[in-house]
Structures are given as C-alpha cells and as structure tokens.
Motif scaffolding. Sequence first.
Motif, PDB file in Angstrom:
ATOM      1  N   UNK A 228      13.119  -9.387   2.376  1.00 19.61           N
ATOM      2  CA  UNK A 228      14.194  -9.646   1.414  1.00 19.61           C
ATOM      3  C   UNK A 228      13.963  -8.874   0.118  1.00 19.61           C
ATOM      4  N   UNK A 229      12.726  -8.852  -0.342  1.00 13.48           N
ATOM      5  CA  UNK A 229      12.422  -8.124  -1.578  1.00 13.48           C
ATOM      6  C   UNK A 229      12.672  -6.626  -1.407  1.00 13.48           C
ATOM      7  N   UNK A 230      12.382  -6.094  -0.226  1.00 14.06           N
ATOM      8  CA  UNK A 230      12.622  -4.675   0.022  1.00 14.06           C
ATOM      9  C   UNK A 230      14.112  -4.370   0.081  1.00 14.06           C
ATOM     10  N   UNK A 231      14.887  -5.288   0.619  1.00  7.11           N
ATOM     11  CA  UNK A 231      16.326  -5.105   0.641  1.00  7.11           C
ATOM     12  C   UNK A 231      16.888  -5.073  -0.783  1.00  7.11           C
ATOM     13  N   UNK A 232      16.446  -6.012  -1.615  1.00  6.45           N
ATOM     14  CA  UNK A 232      16.902  -6.030  -3.008  1.00  6.45           C
ATOM     15  C   UNK A 232      16.406  -4.795  -3.767  1.00  6.45           C
ATOM     16  N   UNK A 233      15.218  -4.318  -3.413  1.00  2.24           N
ATOM     17  CA  UNK A 233      14.683  -3.109  -4.037  1.00  2.24           C
ATOM     18  C   UNK A 233      15.600  -1.919  -3.792  1.00  2.24           C
TER      19      UNK A 233
ATOM     20  N   UNK B 218      23.894  -9.818   0.748  1.00  2.00           N
ATOM     21  CA  UNK B 218      23.777 -11.022  -0.067  1.00  2.00           C
ATOM     22  C   UNK B 218      24.188 -12.264   0.727  1.00  2.00           C
ATOM     23  N   UNK B 219      25.155 -12.103   1.616  1.00  2.00           N
ATOM     24  CA  UNK B 219      25.544 -13.222   2.469  1.00  2.00           C
ATOM     25  C   UNK B 219      24.385 -13.649   3.364  1.00  2.00           C
ATOM     26  N   UNK B 220      23.649 -12.662   3.884  1.00  2.00           N
ATOM     27  CA  UNK B 220      22.499 -12.973   4.733  1.00  2.00           C
ATOM     28  C   UNK B 220      21.380 -13.632   3.930  1.00  2.00           C
TER      29      UNK B 220
ATOM     30  N   UNK C 297      28.241  -3.281   2.440  1.00  2.00           N
ATOM     31  CA  UNK C 297      26.946  -3.633   3.016  1.00  2.00           C
ATOM     32  C   UNK C 297      26.071  -4.412   2.041  1.00  2.00           C
ATOM     33  N   UNK C 298      26.116  -4.048   0.767  1.00  2.00           N
ATOM     34  CA  UNK C 298      25.358  -4.813  -0.224  1.00  2.00           C
ATOM     35  C   UNK C 298      25.883  -6.247  -0.286  1.00  2.00           C
TER      36      UNK C 298
END
Length: 268
Positions: A112-117, A237-239, A232-233
């Motif tokens: 999750x942190x990598x996705x937000x990164x 966030x939904x996920x 996609x962003x």
Amino acid sequence: MKAQREKEQTEVAVVEESFPVRETAPLDGADDLMEPTDDSWVVKLEQSVNIFLTETVVTILGSLYRDRNYARFFVLETIARVPYFAFISMLHLYETFGWSRRADYIKVHFAESMNEFHHLLIMEELGGNSLLFDRFLARFMAFFYYFMTVGMYMLSPRMAYHFSECVERHAYSTYDKFLKLNEAELKELPAPQAAINYYLNEDLYLFDEFQTARAPCSRRPKIDNLYDVFINIRDDEAEHCKTMKSCQTHGNLRSPHSIKNGLRSDTE
C-alpha cells in the motif's frame, strides 16, 4: 453529524460497488491485539473522533487549495503514505516483543505504501510540489500524522484502521469529483512517465498485493492519457478503503498471493 454519517454511508456504497469484494477467511490463532468487537459504544466513539478529525483536515485543505488541484493531490498523497509506515512500525515492534506476528499485514501495508508512493511521483511530475509552501505543509502534516497514527494504533488498531479508511474514502471522493469535472481536458493530456512505469510495468506483484478484495492479476490498468491515470488512482483508493475496512475485523486480512498459492498463514 447525522448528515456527515449519511454522506459517509453513500461514499462507502460507491467505493464498494467499484469492484467485487472477495471474501477471505480469518486467520486462526493470531494474537488478538484488536479491541473487543462487542463494545459498540467504544466503536461509535472512535468513529466519531475519526470523522471529526478527517472533516477538519478536509476543510482546511479545501480552503487552501480551492483551484490548485495538483498541489492538493500532492499534499494528500504525501499524507496518505504515512499511516502505512506507522502500521508497519508498530507491527514490527509487536513482533520484536513477541506479542504478535502478522507477516501478511506487514506485506500488504508495504504494498500500500508503494502504491501511494507512485501516486506521489505522479503528482510531483504534474508539478504539484512546485511551491515551497506546499512541500513544507505536506511534510509538516505528515510528521505529526505519523506519531498520531502510532499513538492511535497503540490505543486501538481498529480505530487507526478506521481513520485511514476515512482518509482513503475522502481521497476516492476527491479524485472521483475531479474526474467528473475535468474529463474532456484530461483526455487530451498525456500520461506522466511515472504512471506509465508503475501501471504498465511487467512486474506488478506489489500492485496486486495491496488489493486484498481482488484475486491477483484480475486488474490490469489502461494508460492512454491523463484521464486514465486518474481513473486508476481513484480506483486504487477504493481498494485501499476496502483493505482498511477489512483490517478493522481482527484476523480478516491476508495477502492475496498467500491465498492464491495456498501458503500457510502468517500466524505461525
């Protein structure tokens, strides 16, 4: 407060309709660090505090960034990474003390942190961090948010996860509104290279890992323009929102890859 709860319920419905939810079996034998689920008044108090805090931050950011969307998104994405750092820190601490071992939680939170990164990299490429004020505000808020989340997690992991769910739900709503207001313009703009590198990378293991309500490889983004990027962003966030909701029930979170491959649970 009643109006806010009705708004929250509506947004949850929208988020959960975005993708099919896959049921996961609870982890057996894990140390119970969550608060008891039968103290309904405690849950209501935790959620009321979280909603108040979220709305306060939303109001402040809304007044500061009325017409500066990319700068606002940069601040949001800087803040959005913080709780996952805090969760991982606390989970490592509890494991070091021998109180709990939750490898799946650490693995998912890292993804999750990598996705937000990568969301943050996209906003930086779009110029969201061009002003010193925005960079200072984002990092100042992130610094205090980290320690607040650590303290909240020590008090009640359920409360910390619910607060993160509130933040992710707000992010989903913000991006969804932005897409509806700017669809035509966004479709004429190219996708940032950071988005192409992340969403079209051949190695999407970590991309699949944070989507705990989906089977791995079931979502493969299309990136033809900037509109697709924000779609996609928003869907990311939904996920996140669904994963944070799952975390509020003790032992309900498992790595999508461990379920697919039949790996043994992280409680061993």
